[in-house]
Design a protein around this motif. Structure first.
Motif, mmCIF file in Angstrom:
data_model
loop_
_atom_site.group_PDB
_atom_site.id
_atom_site.type_symbol
_atom_site.label_atom_id
_atom_site.label_comp_id
_atom_site.label_asym_id
_atom_site.label_seq_id
_atom_site.Cartn_x
_atom_site.Cartn_y
_atom_site.Cartn_z
ATOM 1 N N GLY A 285 107.118 45.413 23.269
ATOM 2 C CA GLY A 285 106.647 43.906 23.458
ATOM 3 C C GLY A 285 105.390 43.178 23.052
ATOM 4 O O GLY A 285 105.155 42.344 23.422
ATOM 5 N N ASP A 286 104.671 44.206 22.249
ATOM 6 C CA ASP A 286 103.281 43.597 21.731
ATOM 7 C C ASP A 286 102.535 43.227 22.951
ATOM 8 O O ASP A 286 102.101 41.979 22.922
ATOM 9 C CB ASP A 286 103.286 42.640 20.620
ATOM 10 N N PRO A 287 102.063 44.105 23.937
ATOM 11 C CA PRO A 287 101.296 43.717 24.934
ATOM 12 C C PRO A 287 99.809 43.087 24.770
ATOM 13 O O PRO A 287 99.363 42.555 25.409
ATOM 14 C CB PRO A 287 101.471 45.018 26.008
ATOM 15 N N VAL A 288 99.326 43.857 23.739
ATOM 16 C CA VAL A 288 98.086 43.368 23.381
ATOM 17 C C VAL A 288 98.069 42.026 23.057
ATOM 18 O O VAL A 288 97.152 41.019 23.420
ATOM 19 C CB VAL A 288 97.541 44.425 22.124
ATOM 20 N N ALA A 289 98.930 41.535 22.181
ATOM 21 C CA ALA A 289 98.698 40.169 21.875
ATOM 22 C C ALA A 289 99.565 38.871 22.582
ATOM 23 O O ALA A 289 98.978 37.972 22.876
ATOM 24 C CB ALA A 289 99.591 39.861 20.468
ATOM 25 N N ALA A 290 100.346 39.740 23.692
ATOM 26 C CA ALA A 290 101.282 38.816 24.445
ATOM 27 C C ALA A 290 100.712 38.568 25.586
ATOM 28 O O ALA A 290 100.983 37.584 26.429
ATOM 29 C CB ALA A 290 102.664 39.387 24.668
ATOM 30 N N VAL A 291 99.779 39.323 25.860
ATOM 31 C CA VAL A 291 99.376 39.217 27.673
ATOM 32 C C VAL A 291 97.930 38.406 27.670
ATOM 33 O O VAL A 291 96.951 38.671 26.747
ATOM 34 C CB VAL A 291 98.856 40.633 28.084
ATOM 35 N N PRO A 292 97.887 37.432 28.328
ATOM 36 C CA PRO A 292 96.557 36.610 28.687
ATOM 37 C C PRO A 292 95.342 37.456 28.937
ATOM 38 O O PRO A 292 95.627 38.361 29.432
ATOM 39 C CB PRO A 292 96.992 35.695 29.743
ATOM 40 N N GLY A 293 94.320 36.671 28.770
ATOM 41 C CA GLY A 293 92.996 37.343 28.881
ATOM 42 C C GLY A 293 92.658 37.964 30.195
ATOM 43 O O GLY A 293 92.444 39.238 30.540
ATOM 44 N N PRO A 294 92.818 37.451 31.527
ATOM 45 C CA PRO A 294 92.553 37.791 32.795
ATOM 46 C C PRO A 294 93.437 38.987 33.216
ATOM 47 O O PRO A 294 93.264 40.002 33.673
ATOM 48 C CB PRO A 294 92.771 36.736 33.712
ATOM 49 N N VAL A 295 94.948 39.155 32.658
ATOM 50 C CA VAL A 295 95.760 39.965 32.984
ATOM 51 C C VAL A 295 95.332 41.325 32.131
ATOM 52 O O VAL A 295 95.708 42.407 32.380
ATOM 53 C CB VAL A 295 97.457 39.539 32.736
ATOM 54 N N SER A 296 95.009 41.113 30.822
ATOM 55 C CA SER A 296 94.504 41.962 29.757
ATOM 56 C C SER A 296 93.610 42.891 30.539
ATOM 57 O O SER A 296 93.320 44.255 30.481
ATOM 58 C CB SER A 296 94.481 41.372 28.435
ATOM 59 N N ARG A 297 92.526 42.119 31.023
ATOM 60 C CA ARG A 297 91.262 42.773 31.594
ATOM 61 C C ARG A 297 91.751 43.513 33.002
ATOM 62 O O ARG A 297 91.036 44.955 32.900
ATOM 63 C CB ARG A 297 90.318 41.990 31.702
ATOM 64 N N GLU A 298 92.406 43.060 33.700
ATOM 65 C CA GLU A 298 92.841 43.866 34.909
ATOM 66 C C GLU A 298 93.862 45.171 34.494
ATOM 67 O O GLU A 298 93.621 46.169 35.099
ATOM 68 C CB GLU A 298 93.849 42.868 35.882
ATOM 69 N N ALA A 299 94.606 44.886 33.586
ATOM 70 C CA ALA A 299 95.549 45.941 33.068
ATOM 71 C C ALA A 299 94.804 47.196 32.419
ATOM 72 O O ALA A 299 94.970 48.252 32.570
ATOM 73 C CB ALA A 299 96.581 45.527 31.772
ATOM 74 N N TYR A 300 93.538 46.658 31.778
ATOM 75 C CA TYR A 300 92.789 47.793 31.183
ATOM 76 C C TYR A 300 92.225 48.588 32.271
ATOM 77 O O TYR A 300 92.087 49.703 32.311
ATOM 78 C CB TYR A 300 91.844 46.881 30.326
ATOM 79 N N ARG A 301 91.784 48.065 33.078
ATOM 80 C CA ARG A 301 91.124 48.714 34.312
ATOM 81 C C ARG A 301 92.029 49.502 35.219
ATOM 82 O O ARG A 301 91.905 50.567 35.581
ATOM 83 C CB ARG A 301 90.478 47.537 35.430
ATOM 84 N N ILE A 302 93.155 48.977 35.674
ATOM 85 C CA ILE A 302 94.340 49.659 35.978
ATOM 86 C C ILE A 302 94.521 51.050 35.147
ATOM 87 O O ILE A 302 94.586 52.049 35.685
ATOM 88 C CB ILE A 302 95.535 48.875 36.004
ATOM 89 N N VAL A 303 94.840 50.931 33.959
ATOM 90 C CA VAL A 303 95.032 52.309 32.996
ATOM 91 C C VAL A 303 93.801 53.081 33.222
ATOM 92 O O VAL A 303 93.849 54.351 33.095
ATOM 93 C CB VAL A 303 95.260 51.501 31.676
ATOM 94 N N GLN A 304 92.557 52.485 32.991
ATOM 95 C CA GLN A 304 91.458 53.359 33.256
ATOM 96 C C GLN A 304 91.330 54.097 34.676
ATOM 97 O O GLN A 304 90.891 55.201 34.584
ATOM 98 C CB GLN A 304 90.011 52.402 33.240
ATOM 99 N N GLU A 305 91.576 53.350 35.642
ATOM 100 C CA GLU A 305 91.758 54.107 36.977
ATOM 101 C C GLU A 305 92.795 55.119 37.160
ATOM 102 O O GLU A 305 92.877 56.330 37.682
ATOM 103 C CB GLU A 305 91.732 53.086 38.005
#
Length: 425
Positions: free
Chosen positions: A319-339
């Motif tokens: 579903g192209d999460p990089v383009a479809a996800v808004p900025g705040p959600v994208s940043r939190e998702a990045y941190r979740i994957v990192q953790e």
């Protein structure tokens, strides 16, 4: 003992605190003057007295009584409370924690402030008037035994100061007047100091607002703590794994220098990226501000994160999460994957990780799996807070997270769902 009591009484009447409170009362008298002048004008209009400003004590008392309601109306102005609080802290000696902060906004706070302002200017006006009129009269009285001309003057005869008794009692009577004035000022100052926490203290609405401010500040600190934990914790885990692997390869009989070079490059890039993120978070701490959006990478930096994670990660995007996800959600998702990667490093070592990001049906689903090898995890000082931080990040966006063993305990699975339209709540 009598000497000690005399010193204590002197401090109570003329000590530093008593003098400051006296100054506070004189300030109240000065604030009363405009209202007293207006009351005098109003009284002159309704009584048709031309001598209102120089009239009798009754006329001045009437103007004083008219001035108090006018002062009470002024006390309703929100900015009166912070000014009154500042004066009470400095001059009345009231502890700051017992007084409210900020302008009065609620009806109860305005009513209390109006009562305080009226009490301050009312008592201050009386003490100020006495402070101006009584000392000259007391000094004149004390001079009577030493000045026959003063006793027999027209003023002395008008006030009965030519009586023989005044020649003998002038000095003690004058001293008694000054002592009474000091005692009255000290008592009035103590009364205002007692009433300040009652009338200028925080109302229930003020306490609620203060609790909300503390909760907001705590939330900001928790967010910054999560940023530091996730960014630095992941970097240290990755660097530790890469450094350990490089050391083992170097100690091998036939070192693989290409692998060592690759590991050192990964360590360099990971630390450089983490230092940049650390500077951003520490910049917020130095400024003491937060605009609601913490800086940091989003899912657009996912490839770099996976390439230098120190793990073999099989990543699937739906579903192209990089383009479809808004900025705040994208940043939190990045941190979740990192953790999640940090937890996999700690518990699974170099075991491969499966990552799936799916953006559909108005939400972003993040699923991570890694085998449970049974090895002892790398212990962090103070314990890890990764899963708790992931759950907090998901909850802030209106989502939820779940993690635990799956497939009969063969793998560890982390599942996080974040609404794409939730944003920060």
């Amino acid at each position: 003992m009598p000497g000690r009591r005399a010193r204590q009484a002197g401090v109570a009447l003329l000590g530093r605190r008593a003098r400051l409170r006296w100054t506070h009362l004189v300030l109240g008298g000065a604030l009363l003057m405009p209202y007293w002048l207006v009351g005098t004008v109003v009284l002159a209009l309704f009584t048709d007295r031309a001598d209102a400003f120089t009239g009798s004590l009754t006329t001045q008392l009437g103007a004083y009584l008219l001035a108090l309601p006018l002062a009470a109306v002024t006390g309703v102005v929100p900015l009166v409370r912070p000014m009154s609080v500042a004066a009470a802290r400095v001059l009345c000696g009231v502890p700051a924690e017992r007084l409210a902060d900020g302008p009065a906004t609620s009806r109860a706070a305005k009513a209390r402030t109006a009562a305080w302002f009226t009490l301050h200017v009312g008592i201050g006006g009386l003490v100020s008037g006495a402070s101006l009129a009584l000392p000259p009269f007391a000094v004149t009285t004390m001079a009577l035994p030493f000045s026959r001309g003063l006793r027999e003057s027209a003023l002395g005869r008008a006030y009965g100061l030519d009586h023989p008794w005044w020649a003998a009692l002038g000095v003690p009577a004058g001293l008694l007047m000054l002592l009474a004035l000091a005692a009255a000022a000290a008592g009035a100052g103590a009364l205002l100091a007692r009433q300040a926490p009652v009338l200028l203290g925080p109302t229930p609405a003020d306490r609620l607002a203060a609790a909300e401010r503390r909760a907001a500040e705590l939330a900001v600190r928790n967010r910054l703590a999560r940023e530091l934990h996730d960014s630095v914790g992941h970097a240290l885990s990755a660097v530790t794994l890469q450094a350990g692997a490089a050391r083992r390869v170097i100690d091998a009989p036939e070192p693989d220098l290409a692998f060592v070079r690759e590991a050192l490059t990964a360590i360099e890039e990971t630390t450089r990226r983490t230092v940049g993120e650390l500077d951003s978070v520490l910049g917020l701490l130095r400024q003491g501000e937060d605009d609601g959006e913490l800086p940091g990478p989003g899912l657009e930096a996912l490839d770099t994160l996976l390439a230098h994670s120190g793990l073999e990660v099989a990543c699937a995007l739906e579903g192209d999460p990089v383009a479809a996800v808004p900025g705040p959600v994208s940043r939190e998702a990045y941190r979740i994957v990192q953790e999640g990667l940090s937890n996999a490093l700690r518990h699974g070592g170099a075991a491969p990780v499966s990552l799936r990001l799916r953006a559909a049906d108005g939400e972003l689903e993040v699923t991570m799996e890694n085998p449970l090898t049974g090895r002892a995890p790398v212990v962090r000082p103070g314990g890890g807070r990764g899963l708790r931080g992931i759950a907090e990040r998901a909850a802030l966006l209106g989502g939820h997270a779940a993690g635990g063993p799956a497939d009969d305990g063969a793998v560890w699975r982390l599942t996080v769902r974040l609404p794409l339209t939730g944003g920060r709540r």
